[in-house]
Design an enzyme around this catalytic site. Structure first.
Site, PDB file in Angstrom:
ATOM      1  N   GLU A   1       0.879  -1.176   0.000  1.00 12.97           N
ATOM      2  CA  GLU A   1       0.000   0.000   0.000  1.00 12.97           C
ATOM      3  C   GLU A   1       0.910   1.218   0.000  1.00 12.97           C
ATOM      4  O   GLU A   1       1.573   1.486   1.005  1.00 12.97           O
ATOM      5  CB  GLU A   1      -0.887   0.020   1.254  1.00 12.97           C
TER       6      GLU A   1
ATOM      7  N   CYS B   1      -3.185   8.505   3.474  1.00  8.20           N
ATOM      8  CA  CYS B   1      -2.876   7.998   2.132  1.00  8.20           C
ATOM      9  C   CYS B   1      -4.034   8.212   1.188  1.00  8.20           C
ATOM     10  O   CYS B   1      -3.854   8.315  -0.023  1.00  8.20           O
ATOM     11  CB  CYS B   1      -2.531   6.521   2.210  1.00  8.20           C
TER      12      CYS B   1
HETATM   13  P1  NAP Z   1       8.122   4.917   4.859  1.00 12.93           P
HETATM   14  O1  NAP Z   1       9.231   5.826   5.178  1.00 12.93           O
HETATM   15  O2  NAP Z   1       8.159   4.162   3.584  1.00 12.93           O
HETATM   16  O3  NAP Z   1       8.068   3.901   6.092  1.00 12.93           O
HETATM   17  C1  NAP Z   1       7.071   2.917   6.158  1.00 12.93           C
HETATM   18  C2  NAP Z   1       7.562   1.782   7.049  1.00 12.93           C
HETATM   19  O4  NAP Z   1       8.633   1.091   6.410  1.00 12.93           O
HETATM   20  C3  NAP Z   1       8.087   2.227   8.397  1.00 12.93           C
HETATM   21  O5  NAP Z   1       7.707   1.287   9.369  1.00 12.93           O
HETATM   22  C4  NAP Z   1       9.587   2.205   8.184  1.00 12.93           C
HETATM   23  O6  NAP Z   1      10.316   2.057   9.365  1.00 12.93           O
HETATM   24  C5  NAP Z   1       9.724   0.990   7.302  1.00 12.93           C
HETATM   25  N1  NAP Z   1      10.950   0.926   6.517  1.00 12.93           N
HETATM   26  C6  NAP Z   1      11.771   1.933   6.142  1.00 12.93           C
HETATM   27  N2  NAP Z   1      12.776   1.448   5.386  1.00 12.93           N
HETATM   28  C7  NAP Z   1      12.581   0.117   5.274  1.00 12.93           C
HETATM   29  C8  NAP Z   1      13.282  -0.932   4.625  1.00 12.93           C
HETATM   30  N3  NAP Z   1      14.392  -0.713   3.914  1.00 12.93           N
HETATM   31  N4  NAP Z   1      12.800  -2.189   4.731  1.00 12.93           N
HETATM   32  C9  NAP Z   1      11.695  -2.439   5.429  1.00 12.93           C
HETATM   33  N5  NAP Z   1      10.979  -1.472   6.068  1.00 12.93           N
HETATM   34  C10 NAP Z   1      11.420  -0.218   5.993  1.00 12.93           C
HETATM   35  O7  NAP Z   1       6.720   5.642   4.897  1.00 12.93           O
HETATM   36  P2  NAP Z   1       6.156   6.649   6.004  1.00 12.93           P
HETATM   37  O8  NAP Z   1       6.910   7.918   5.861  1.00 12.93           O
HETATM   38  O9  NAP Z   1       6.076   5.997   7.335  1.00 12.93           O
HETATM   39  O10 NAP Z   1       4.652   6.838   5.538  1.00 12.93           O
HETATM   40  C11 NAP Z   1       4.225   7.828   4.633  1.00 12.93           C
HETATM   41  C12 NAP Z   1       3.898   7.226   3.293  1.00 12.93           C
HETATM   42  O11 NAP Z   1       3.052   6.084   3.441  1.00 12.93           O
HETATM   43  C13 NAP Z   1       3.138   8.179   2.394  1.00 12.93           C
HETATM   44  O12 NAP Z   1       3.743   8.183   1.133  1.00 12.93           O
HETATM   45  C14 NAP Z   1       1.739   7.594   2.325  1.00 12.93           C
HETATM   46  O13 NAP Z   1       1.057   7.854   1.131  1.00 12.93           O
HETATM   47  C15 NAP Z   1       1.975   6.145   2.510  1.00 12.93           C
HETATM   48  N6  NAP Z   1       0.797   5.511   3.091  1.00 12.93           N
HETATM   49  C16 NAP Z   1       0.046   4.665   2.320  1.00 12.93           C
HETATM   50  C17 NAP Z   1      -1.067   4.056   2.864  1.00 12.93           C
HETATM   51  C18 NAP Z   1      -1.916   3.108   2.068  1.00 12.93           C
HETATM   52  O14 NAP Z   1      -2.733   2.399   2.674  1.00 12.93           O
HETATM   53  N7  NAP Z   1      -1.802   3.035   0.761  1.00 12.93           N
HETATM   54  C19 NAP Z   1      -1.421   4.305   4.185  1.00 12.93           C
HETATM   55  C20 NAP Z   1      -0.641   5.181   4.929  1.00 12.93           C
HETATM   56  C21 NAP Z   1       0.471   5.781   4.368  1.00 12.93           C
HETATM   57  P3  NAP Z   1      10.934   3.345  10.103  1.00 12.93           P
HETATM   58  O15 NAP Z   1       9.800   4.184  10.506  1.00 12.93           O
HETATM   59  O16 NAP Z   1      11.666   2.759  11.251  1.00 12.93           O
HETATM   60  O17 NAP Z   1      11.831   4.010   9.104  1.00 12.93           O
END
Ligand code: NAP
Length: 519
Positions: free
Chosen positions: A257, A296
């Site tokens: 997602e 999102c």
């Molecule tokens: P993110 O930086 O991609 O982080 C998401 C998760 O992935 C966090 O738990 C993060 O851990 C982890 N992570 C980071 N690097 C990783 C790696 N190399 N391998 C595995 N996991 C890793 O996203 P975010 O900033 O938290 O969230 C914002 C984004 O999420 C926005 O773009 C939004 O559109 C999207 N979003 C989408 C939905 C949907 O349902 N489609 C819902 C909510 C949000 P850490 O926090 O420890 O870095």
């Protein structure tokens, strides 16, 4: 130093090594707690969940697991006020915005507890009817769905620490698959607290629910062939996950997602002040400001016929002007902060990119902060951008500003509007506003292939529609293309991800025994 929140892995609470990473109050800038996953034996923890948790869950029927979800919800309910307190402090959200996460989580858990009852006294699901494989009716094929014999690793985004956990965990646990959740570090406290409360009442078998807070390092390395990974977050991280050898070599099933340039589309034929026009205006302003636009599903692009551009800009701007911004603890504040100063900087940078190709119709910089220090708090006012020339504003269709920002776009005719919506390359949701049922239905069907959900708002459902951005567990959540290509929720459809489908080919008389054998 603040408390180091423990991880629950291998059936016990374990502190990570070292000082950990600080979780901050994004309004006051103070430290709230710390998290660390350093030094954890992840392979051992995953094996415990896979074997102990998996075996215990699979020995239960769907009905028993549904009752277990009900018990989880019951364990969380009395702690709600504590969850609101944590959300205010760690996410910087006003109560109504925290409710989207907290009440959404409890509602989704309750929904799956109820839905699971209907699956009753079974341990395997039949998929479709038996089908003859040749002329002879004696030999047929029956598809079955069995819970996968692995773990479900849930990696979540920062914006929904509660709902993001339970909207994934409820279908996984109902399916009979143990869960290991890795909340986003910035807001991990709420998820960690909820897991603490569930573990404390002992309603889940050992190994059924684990939580790892802090770095994601090593998590994907611990995945094996029958494990599944459900990820929510940025497209950037999603790409890294897709390229990991757990996925490329061990065929770990992945649901992604990711981000999405969702639209709201006002159909032609409406006038300022008409009910459909007002519904559109209210929804755009609402979506921009709920959780400071950190959803999102939030509306990023708002499309109107050219003739209504000025009126829509004025009406949305007037709504936004009423949005008071600042410390969520103040009764006068309607919109709290972004999740962190780093996120505030990201949003400002992305906003700057869009401002190079658009007009600023309502400038969030003009909103004074209430009870918050602009040098410390991650607060910003809502900004409405606009363009009458969408072909000259390509960044609007590819840059997700994850904050209280949207762009008003003028379109020439219906075909132009649909083409602009599709420039998002696949979205979670588009909402369509109008009063002509035939035009609304035709538009919804036109957009269905590029969206996980099309939300149609006509005046007759003004009081009952569930909102553009609200993800209801009855409906599919996820979107094709840029949105990640994932599918979550959608009632019992969510369970398919956590099951393996197999075709049983056998004599017709043997197939007749399956419903009993599956019980
Ligand atoms: P993110 O930086 O991609 O982080 C998401 C998760 O992935 C966090 O738990 C993060 O851990 C982890 N992570 C980071 N690097 C990783 C790696 N190399 N391998 C595995 N996991 C890793 O996203 P975010 O900033 O938290 O969230 C914002 C984004 O999420 C926005 O773009 C939004 O559109 C999207 N979003 C989408 C939905 C949907 O349902 N489609 C819902 C909510 C949000 P850490 O926090 O420890 O870095």
């Amino acid at each position: 130093m603040t408390e180091l929140l423990k991880n629950y892995l291998g059936g016990r609470w374990q502190a990570g090594a070292g000082p950990g990473t600080a979780l901050l109050d994004p309004v006051l800038g103070t430290e709230l707690a710390r998290v660390s996953a350093a030094g954890l034996d992840l392979p051992a923890g995953f094996a415990f969940a896979r074997h102990s948790g998996g075996a215990a869950l699979r020995s239960m029927t769907y009905g028993e697991r549904a009752a277990m979800l009900g018990a989880v919800a019951k364990a969380l309910q009395p702690q709600r006020e504590e969850y609101y307190r944590i959300a205010t402090a760690n996410s910087g959200t006003v109560r109504a915005d925290s409710a989207v996460d907290i009440e959404g989580a409890l509602y989704t858990l309750g929904f799956y507890a109820k839905l699971g009852e209907s699956l009753g006294n079974r341990r395997v699901l039949l998929d479709g009817e038996p089908v003859r494989l040749g002329k002879d009716p004696l030999f047929q094929s029956q598809h079955v769905l069995s819970p996968t014999r692995g773990v479900a690793l849930l990696i979540n985004a920062f914006n929904f620490p509660a709902w993001g956990l339970w909207e994934k965990a409820a279908p996984a646990l109902l399916s009979g698959v143990p869960v290991i959740v890795k909340p986003a570090t910035a807001t991990a406290w709420l998820a960690q607290r909820m897991v603490t409360d569930v573990v404390a009442v002992g309603v889940l078998p050992p190994g059924a629910l684990s939580i790892v807070c802090g770095s994601s390092a090593g998590l994907l390395d611990a995945l094996e062939a029958f494990d599944v990974l459900s990820f929510t977050g940025s497209a950037h991280t999603a790409a890294q996950i897709r390229a990991h050898r757990a996925v490329t070599q061990r065929s770990v099933r992945v649901n992604i997602e990711a981000d999405s340039l969702n639209c709201a589309l006002l159909l032609p034929g409406e006038t300022p002040g008409a009910s459909a026009f007002d519904l559109f205006v209210n929804e755009v302003a609402h979506e921009m400001t709920v959780k400071s636009g950190q959803k999102c599903t939030a509306i990023r692009r708002a499309l109107v016929p050219e003739s209504l551009y000025a009126a829509a800009a004025q009406a949305i701007g007037a709504r936004l002007a009423q949005t008071t911004v600042g410390n969520p603890r103040s009764d006068a504040v309607r919109m709290g902060s972004l999740v962190s100063r780093a996120q505030l900087e990201n949003v400002r940078a992305d906003l700057g990119i869009l401002q190079q190709q658009t007009q600023t119709l309502h400038d969030g910089a003009g909103h004074p902060l209430i009870d918050a220090d602009a040098a410390v708090a991650a607060c910003m006012g809502p900004t409405l951008l606009g363009t009458r020339e969408p072909e000259a504003a390509q960044r609007v269709h590819d840059t997700e500003v994850f904050g209280p920002v949207a762009t008003l776009i003028a379109y020439r005719d219906s075909a132009h509007a649909l083409a602009l919506v599709r420039q998002g390359q696949g979205s979670l949701v588009t909402s369509v506003y109008g009063s002509d049922p035939a035009a609304l239905a035709a538009t919804a069907l036109e957009l269905a292939d590029s969206h996980g959900r099309v939300h149609v708002v006509s005046p007759d459902v003004a009081g009952s529609q569930t909102g553009h951005g609200n993800v209801m567990p009855q409906s599919l959540h996820g979107g094709p293309g840029r949105a990640g290509g994932g599918e979550e929720l959608g009632g019992l459809r969510a369970l398919v991800f956590y099951h393996r489908r197999s075709a049983l080919q056998s004599s017709t008389s043997l197939l007749a025994h399956l419903p009993t054998a599956a019980a």
